[in-house]
Design a protein around this motif. Structure first.
Motif, short mmCIF file in Angstrom:
data_model
loop_
_atom_site.label_atom_id
_atom_site.label_comp_id
_atom_site.label_asym_id
_atom_site.label_seq_id
_atom_site.Cartn_x
_atom_site.Cartn_y
_atom_site.Cartn_z
N TYR A 1 0.85 -1.19 0.00
CA TYR A 1 0.00 0.00 0.00
C TYR A 1 0.89 1.24 0.00
CZ TYR A 1 -3.60 -3.35 1.28
OH TYR A 1 -4.46 -4.43 1.29
N ALA A 2 0.47 2.25 -0.74
CA ALA A 2 1.20 3.51 -0.81
C ALA A 2 0.25 4.66 -0.58
CB ALA A 2 1.89 3.65 -2.17
N GLY A 3 0.71 5.65 0.18
CA GLY A 3 -0.05 6.88 0.40
C GLY A 3 0.72 8.06 -0.14
N THR A 4 0.00 9.09 -0.55
CA THR A 4 0.63 10.21 -1.25
C THR A 4 0.16 11.55 -0.70
OG1 THR A 4 -1.12 10.38 -2.93
CG2 THR A 4 0.68 8.82 -3.36
N VAL B 1 -4.66 6.75 -1.61
CA VAL B 1 -4.13 5.45 -1.23
C VAL B 1 -4.15 4.55 -2.45
CG1 VAL B 1 -4.47 3.39 0.20
CG2 VAL B 1 -4.82 5.65 1.20
N TYR B 2 -3.04 3.85 -2.67
CA TYR B 2 -2.88 2.95 -3.80
C TYR B 2 -2.53 1.55 -3.28
CZ TYR B 2 -2.60 7.16 -6.69
OH TYR B 2 -2.87 8.34 -7.32
N ARG B 3 -2.84 0.55 -4.10
CA ARG B 3 -2.52 -0.83 -3.74
C ARG B 3 -1.82 -1.52 -4.91
NH1 ARG B 3 -7.43 -4.58 -2.02
NH2 ARG B 3 -8.11 -3.89 -4.09
N SER B 4 -0.79 -2.30 -4.58
CA SER B 4 -0.09 -3.15 -5.54
C SER B 4 -0.25 -4.60 -5.12
CB SER B 4 1.40 -2.80 -5.58
OG SER B 4 2.14 -3.77 -6.31
N GLU C 1 -2.75 0.42 -8.28
CA GLU C 1 -4.06 0.96 -8.63
C GLU C 1 -4.59 1.75 -7.45
OE1 GLU C 1 -6.65 -2.15 -9.84
OE2 GLU C 1 -5.65 -2.46 -11.77
N ARG C 2 -5.30 2.81 -7.76
CA ARG C 2 -5.82 3.68 -6.71
C ARG C 2 -7.05 3.06 -6.05
NH1 ARG C 2 -7.80 9.92 -7.66
NH2 ARG C 2 -8.97 10.17 -5.70
N LEU C 3 -7.10 3.17 -4.71
CA LEU C 3 -8.30 2.82 -3.95
C LEU C 3 -9.11 4.10 -3.80
CD1 LEU C 3 -6.72 0.53 -1.18
CD2 LEU C 3 -7.93 -0.18 -3.27
N ASP C 4 -10.15 4.24 -4.58
CA ASP C 4 -10.89 5.49 -4.67
C ASP C 4 -11.69 5.78 -3.41
OD1 ASP C 4 -10.08 6.12 -7.28
OD2 ASP C 4 -11.59 4.78 -8.13
#
Length: 331
Positions: free
Chosen positions: A87-90, A95-98, A106-109
């Motif tokens: 998981y990545a935060g910006t 928040v995005y998940r790989s 891909e973004r978690l909307d």
């Protein structure tokens, strides 16, 4: 054998065999590292201006991960039971998940659709905000604890259809810097925040704020162990009197709580107080083993904080004027 990955303001330092005969490698970045994670055999570094960098060859080469739209990657986390899920935060807050070890995301909307989002603001850059921390729950693979700096701690409930975001609940902190969980402590989480310490015993439905003995309440990092020798978790916490003391003036402290009262850990072998920026903490393999990184170097305790040893590597002198941005320990 433990390997440490410590991100400072211009470099990632990698210490192999940190608890034996340590060796040091460094990787200089043109943009400030904000976060670090290890997913399988790959090292991931979130930078402030150049996106998420990934290396699968021990830092010899770095590529930019695909799918993250923002250049500032401020938080990284690997699922406890699946090293391919990252998981990545910006900044701004997304928040995005790989599912492929950090190659693509891909973004978690829906995060900024929460009602409280209109109140989110990061004081040094008040027109924006960012995800400071992501903590996947080790006992519930469908639950994410997410901290937005500043304004909210929220939960993400994952499903095949995506994610359902749940806004902040009464008692949760607003300026959360780090969140700790433990695989043997179901429904529990511990929080270090600029507006104080908090913990939950019901998965985040409610939060308590035990502060007896806690003289400094600007909290930055928290780590938790569950040693068999005590009935209570060992909670280690770094704290200062405010943001200036923690990040710029340098007057931060280390606390421990076993039971109901916080104890300040001065003169234990790790620098605290004047001239010390807030440390980043990480739990080690043993339940009383913790690691810490601050502007004086890297440290380890094997007795829950009673005594600390400095890891036998020398960081560059410039680190003395830098805050550690992230610490990962791979055992």
């Amino acid at each position: 054998m433990s390997t440490l990955y410590a991100a400072y303001e211009d470099s990632l330092f990698v210490v192999a065999d940190a608890d034996g005969d340590p060796t040091l490698r460094s990787h200089r970045f043109d943009s400030r590292p904000e976060s670090v994670a290890v997913a399988g055999g790959a090292v991931l570094v979130g930078t402030f201006e150049h996106g998420l960098r990934r290396s699968s060859d021990a830092g010899k080469s770095w590529t930019r991960a695909d799918g993250i739209e923002q250049d500032a990657v401020t938080a990284l986390a690997v699922a406890p039971n699946d090293p391919n899920t990252v998981y990545a935060g910006t900044e701004p807050s997304r928040v995005y998940r790989s599912t492929d070890g950090g190659r693509t995301f891909e973004r978690l909307d829906g995060l900024t659709d929460l009602p409280s989002s209109s109140e989110w603001s990061f004081p040094p850059r008040p027109d924006t905000h960012h995800v400071r921390w992501i903590e996947p729950d080790p006992n519930d693979p469908n639950l994410l604890h997410v901290a937005v700096e500043a304004g909210a701690q929220v939960r993400g409930h994952l499903s095949d259809g995506g994610v359902r975001w749940e806004d902040r609940v009464p008692g949760s902190r607003l300026d959360v810097h780090s969140i700790a969980t433990h695989p043997e402590a179901q429904n529990r989480a511990w929080v270090a925040a600029g507006d104080g310490y908090a913990e939950t015993t019901d998965g985040g439905n409610s939060w308590q704020h035990p502060d007896a003995g806690l003289e400094h309440t600007y909290c930055w990092s928290v780590a938790v162990g569950l040693p068999e020798s005590t009935d209570s978790p060992q909670v280690l916490l770094t704290a200062a009197s405010g943001a200036n003391a923690a990040h710029r003036r340098g007057k931060a402290y280390l606390y421990r709580r076993e039971g109901n009262v916080w104890e300040r850990l001065d003169d234990r072998g790790i620098p605290t107080g004047e001239g010390t920026y807030r440390a980043v903490l990480e739990r080690g393999a043993g339940e009383s083993t913790f690691w810490a990184a601050n502007n004086h170097g890297l440290y380890r305790t094997r007795d829950g904080g009673d005594s600390w040893d400095r890891v036998g590597v020398t960081l560059p002198d410039r680190v003395h004027d830098q805050c550690c941005r992230g610490l990962v320990v791979v055992d």
